[in-house]
Design an enzyme around this catalytic site. Structure first.
Site, PDB file in Angstrom:
ATOM      1  N   THR A   1       0.901  -1.111   0.225  1.00 34.17           N
ATOM      2  CA  THR A   1       0.029  -0.072  -0.062  1.00 34.17           C
ATOM      3  C   THR A   1       0.832   1.413  -0.069  1.00 34.17           C
ATOM      4  O   THR A   1       1.749   1.373   0.808  1.00 34.17           O
ATOM      5  CB  THR A   1      -1.049   0.060   1.204  1.00 34.17           C
ATOM      6  OG1 THR A   1      -1.787   1.209   1.251  1.00 34.17           O
ATOM      7  CG2 THR A   1      -0.402  -0.012   2.380  1.00 34.17           C
TER       8      THR A   1
ATOM      9  N   HIS B   1       0.975 -12.915  12.804  1.00 35.38           N
ATOM     10  CA  HIS B   1       1.855 -13.568  14.021  1.00 35.38           C
ATOM     11  C   HIS B   1       1.662 -15.029  14.079  1.00 35.38           C
ATOM     12  O   HIS B   1       2.554 -15.772  14.590  1.00 35.38           O
ATOM     13  CB  HIS B   1       1.665 -12.803  15.157  1.00 35.38           C
ATOM     14  CG  HIS B   1       3.009 -12.670  16.068  1.00 35.38           C
ATOM     15  ND1 HIS B   1       4.027 -13.306  15.487  1.00 35.38           N
ATOM     16  CD2 HIS B   1       3.373 -12.034  17.063  1.00 35.38           C
ATOM     17  CE1 HIS B   1       5.092 -13.291  16.458  1.00 35.38           C
ATOM     18  NE2 HIS B   1       4.593 -12.301  17.354  1.00 35.38           N
TER      19      HIS B   1
END
Length: 497
Positions: free
Chosen positions: A416, A468
């Site tokens: 982005t 994660h």
């Protein structure tokens, strides 16, 4: 009730297709044709917006447009007929539509000669009960017949979507003497068969829902007791409609305290739908499903910016879009090749980690309809000119609002570019199903220690968010450090690539 085989072959119905992967509805943005227009196989007849993108729909028939079942701005379920085409317009007037032709025994000559009316029935309300037996009828005075086209149009419009609804043939009554039409003292009452629920067309129901108006509280003024758009708008502003000319209109039940301001008159409410709705749902699902970790690094990209200028003059890059984002994308791909464990997905259903030997690189693009993330398929195998060509085409298509749902499926990681808005960096949220997203911040001239001296250098900040569950801190840190290393010394595109 079904149409005759001949009519079914002549009038072809085109249903709202599933233009994505399991989409259930789409909004009609614009019609390019109207009833009476000639169309050919493959001609685009309308533009629709799904939860992923705006898509143009071609008609698969040759002929003349017979009917548009929905107007612009209406959300339609997949599988619903949206347009019908007369494929043999030279065959003369059309037979009675299936919705207006109940299947019953053929009437006698006497019955066939009698004019009959039809009662419009709304989907979900059913028809008024009637006897299944016939009895001899006494001759009745002639009653002027209602125009068939108006009856058919009302029936088709009220039925709303796809399912033909039974109709009731009431017993003709003597014609009343003509009298001057006067304004009714009260709105026309709804038919007894629909007394349990207000009558309204699907677009009117949607309007009432958007404005927070209960249809049961509205007095209908339309034919046969149907609630119109004007009725809904009138109910939304009862005070303005009822107040005499020049009289003050109250804005609240209780008098406003001194010094307060009526903010409601200066607010706009826009329904959440289409791409905006899908983006919101996806971001919420991602934020509360994948445990995010975001890391940051600031890097001197002076050499990269110099390389961008050199590549713009390279004959092999002629006609291609060359900018810093291109080299950031290439650096990301090189780093992923060095750390392939990052390019993975979490399969909750099977409790497995799916490692992918390909990279579909998503590029977040801001459009008037909301944020979309099309991706470059198998980006890791592209040369720099190929990557530049596909990146330029992807961005141009997104800005035109023509990105296909297929172009937005199957992404593995995303970039982005918040720097184009002058933003240093951010904490990006993962695109659902992906493992990592890299935010590229603005490139600015800043004081930087270079070769032991403070100099003005071009500097940017990168932010990497990752899942994660898949990527621990060490692996995520190595990936981000390698991206920064390539951008600091872009010759690593060769030595590491």
């Amino acid at each position: 009730m079904t149409a005759s085989p001949a009519r079914a072959q002549r009038f072809r119905e085109f249903k709202m297709p599933d233009v994505g992967e399991g989409l259930t509805e789409a909004e009609i943005l614009k019609w390019y044709v109207q009833p009476g227009d000639t169309v050919t196989d493959g001609q685009v007849v309308c533009e629709v917006e799904t939860a992923k993108a705006a898509v143009e729909l071609p008609i698969p028939y040759d002929g003349v447009v017979h009917e548009l079942n929905f107007g612009e701005g209406v959300t339609v379920d997949v599988g619903t007929v949206i347009i019908s085409v007369d494929t043999d317009p030279g065959a003369g007037p059309a037979a009675v539509p299936a919705a207006d032709a109940p299947q019953e025994a053929a009437p006698s000559a006497e019955e066939d000669a009698e004019p009959q009316g039809r009662q419009a029935v709304l989907v979900g309300y059913g028809a008024a009960p009637s006897s299944t037996k016939r009895r001899a009828r006494k001759p009745q005075p002639a009653v002027p017949a209602q125009p068939e086209s108006a009856s058919a149009a009302l029936q088709a419009e009220l039925n709303g979507r796809t399912t033909p609804t039974p109709v009731v043939t009431p017993v003709p009554v003597p014609a009343a003497p003509a009298a001057p039409v006067a304004a009714p003292a009260a709105p026309v009452a709804a038919p007894a068969a629909t007394a349990g629920r207000p009558l309204a067309k699907p677009p009117v129901r949607k309007l009432a829902k958007d404005l927070g108006i209960d249809l049961a509280t509205i007095a209908p003024t339309g034919p046969d007791g149907i609630i119109t758009r004007e009725d809904v708008h009138a109910a939304a502003a009862p005070a303005a409609a009822a107040a005499p000319a020049g009289a003050p209109v109250p804005v609240a039940a209780a008098p406003a305290e001194p010094g307060t301001v009526d903010t409601a008159a200066r607010e706009r409410r826009v329904p959440v739908k289409g791409v905006r709705k899908a983006t919101a749902q996806a971001m919420v699902a991602s934020a509360f499903t994948a445990p995010h970790v975001t890391e940051f690094i600031t890097v001197d990209v002076t050499r990269t910016m110099k390389l961008v200028q050199e590549l713009k003059q390279d004959p092999d890059m002629a006609g291609l879009r060359v900018n810093p984002l291109l080299l950031v994308a290439k650096a990301f791909l090189v780093a992923l090749r060095r750390h392939p464990e990052v390019n993975a997905a979490w399969d909750e259903a099977h409790q497995e980690i799916v490692y992918k030997d390909y990279v579909n690189l998503g590029i977040a693009a801001a459009t008037p309809r909301g944020l979309i993330v099309p991706n470059i398929k198998d980006a890791g195998s592209k040369t720099l000119p190929q990557l530049a060509a596909e990146l330029g085409e992807l961005i141009a298509t997104a800005r035109e609002g023509k990105t296909s749902p297929a172009a937005m499926s199957g992404g593995t990681v995303t970039i982005t570019n918040v720097g184009v808005f002058g933003v240093d960096t951010g904490t990006p949220i993962l695109n659902p199903g992906e493992s990592a997203i890299l935010a590229f911040g603005a490139v600015k001239l800043q004081p930087w220690v270079h070769k032991g001296k403070v100099k003005a250098r071009q500097v940017t900040t990168l932010a990497l968010s990752f899942d994660h569950r898949l990527i621990d801190g060490e692996l995520g840190s190595k990936l981000l450090a390698d991206i920064a290393a390539v951008l600091e010394r872009p010759k690593r595109l060769i030595t590491w690539g």
